[in-house]
Structures are given as C-alpha cells and as structure tokens.
Design an enzyme around this catalytic site. Sequence first.
Site, short mmCIF file in Angstrom:
data_model
loop_
_atom_site.label_atom_id
_atom_site.label_comp_id
_atom_site.label_asym_id
_atom_site.label_seq_id
_atom_site.Cartn_x
_atom_site.Cartn_y
_atom_site.Cartn_z
CG ASN A 18 2.38 0.17 -15.00
OD1 ASN A 18 1.70 0.16 -13.96
ND2 ASN A 18 2.01 0.77 -16.10
CB SER A 65 -8.12 5.96 -7.82
OG SER A 65 -6.73 6.13 -7.59
CG HIS A 77 -8.26 -1.79 -3.27
ND1 HIS A 77 -8.17 -0.47 -2.91
CD2 HIS A 77 -7.81 -1.85 -4.54
CE1 HIS A 77 -7.71 0.23 -3.93
NE2 HIS A 77 -7.48 -0.58 -4.94
CD GLU A 111 -4.02 4.31 -18.90
OE1 GLU A 111 -2.91 3.73 -18.91
OE2 GLU A 111 -4.81 4.24 -17.93
CB SER A 133 -3.90 -1.02 -6.67
OG SER A 133 -5.20 -0.93 -7.14
NE ARG A 143 -8.69 5.61 -3.95
CZ ARG A 143 -7.37 5.90 -3.93
NH1 ARG A 143 -6.51 5.04 -4.40
NH2 ARG A 143 -6.94 7.03 -3.43
CG HIS A 164 -11.44 2.05 -8.11
ND1 HIS A 164 -11.40 1.00 -7.21
CD2 HIS A 164 -10.22 2.64 -8.05
CE1 HIS A 164 -10.21 0.95 -6.65
NE2 HIS A 164 -9.47 1.93 -7.13
#
Length: 274
Positions: free
Chosen positions: A237, A214, A66, A195, A34, A86, A88
């Site tokens: 981040n 990924s 992407h 998360e 990304s 890609r 995911h």
Amino acid sequence: MEEQDPYELAAEAAKVLAEATGVENHDVVLVLGSGWAAAADGLGDVVADVGLDELPGFPAPTVLGHRNLARSLKVGEKSVLVLGGRAHLYEGHSAATAVHGVRTAIAAGCETVILTNAAGGLNPAWQDGQPVLISDQLNLTGTSPMVGPAPSVGLPVHFVDLTEAYSSRLRDIAKEVDPSLPEGIYAGLLGGAFETPAEVRMFQLLGANLVGMSTVLEAIAARHLGAEVLGISLVTNAAAGISEVELDHEDVLTVAAESGPRIMALLREILERL
Ligand code: HPA
C-alpha cells in the site's frame, strides 16, 4: 528468574531444529513477512516441516498472514530454512525474541539471511505489489537486539558495524534476476498502529522510502553474527497520507497474496544463484 542467555537459547533451538529436520547445517534462512507465506510453496524440494512452537524460544505467531512453520528446503545444493512466522515488538515481544529466529538460523549454519516484509510505500510512483530491495534502514523502534548484557564469550562484542547492513553483493544478485527492481531505505517502527500522515512526511524528510513494523532488529542481529543480509519489501500500500484509501491489514494480505507468484519466482531465482 534470570532470563536465559539469548545466544544459548538460539544454540539450543538450532540443535532441536537439526534433530527435527535431519539437516545438520542450513545455508540460507528466508524469513517470510506478512502475506509472504504462500511464497514458500514451490521454492524447492521440501525436506521437513517443523512447527515453530516445537523449537525452544519461538512464540507461536499471532499475526494473520504468518505461518507457524519452519520448513527445510533443498534448492540446488543449498539447504534453505524458511521461517513462516516472525515475532514482532508490537505483539509485546522483546527485541531478543524478535531476533530469535535469525539467531537460531545462524546458529544452525546460515551465512545468508533473507528478510522479507510487507511495507507501506513512500514513493508515490510505486504500485501496490511492487517488490523493493532494501538498501539501508532507519531503526526507529527505540530498541535494539544489542541492548542487554554483553554477548556471551566467543561472540562479537556489542558494537556491530552496520555500514553494509544490507549486502550490495546480494542486491546485485537480485538485480541480475530482475533488473527493474528498485531500491529503498526501510524505516522500521514499533508498529501496532499504522502511521499518521505527519509521521509519514517526517520519514520522507529522513530519507525513508518504505515503512514497516519488522526487519530492522533482525538485520542488526544478523550482521552482529557475521551473516550477509538481503532485505526485500513488498509494497502492499502507499503509506498513510499518500494512500487515497484508509489502510487495512486485510488489504495488505490481499495485495501480498496477489503478488505471490511474482515474489515466489523472484525468491526461487535468487536462491538458485546464491
Ligand atoms: N505501514 C507500516 N507497516 C506496513 C504498512 C504501512 O503502511 N503496510 C504494510 N505494513
């Protein structure tokens, strides 16, 4: 309908790639994470561009940041294949689809696989925009590209050794280019959501330094087929609970874009030394 053997599909895609690019054999594949897309511009002399959707087995990328492009470059003597997008797991793709790009590149001749990604940092000392060399991984996706029928005859069997999932030789080359590059262990998750702070604390206890969605499956698939892997995360981040602000994919892309010149120069110098 029975699914096509993923290795045969990769061989087919490699054949179409060779025809479309006019390049019989590629040496290195660079998978862009990304926000890394801009880093592909200026890496070397463009030989050919091919839409990823023209290659068998490649879904069109759906994730902002992407590019739907496979680009063949010449960097010095080396033919470099850049995969701008890609697939995911969190897009609903299978593990086999997630690693199809890497398997295709290896079928196309690549012995070196460079995997890049955007990641959350678990080390509070890391600033946004810090590139980190991946030294090892925790595959927390709950799946693996090695799940499924035994690989086709002539390929290595299921049980791939992952002691050196990420090549220390390639990390040393990267550190010749930039001795200040830190190393970290990448926890790869199914993703789709960022998360929770509690999960991030758990990953810290497990020894992770980076978290993302990924890379881990691609590294396994590459090692299975004998390629050497270099992994580079761009910390876009601080991870949830460490970050003082809410996480946002737009911010991930902004930080990656701001880091474009640095990561492009880093990649170019690494490619030149391979
Ligand atoms: N978590 C998971 N994936 C990511 C993050 C993160 O904080 N940042 C960029 N990709």
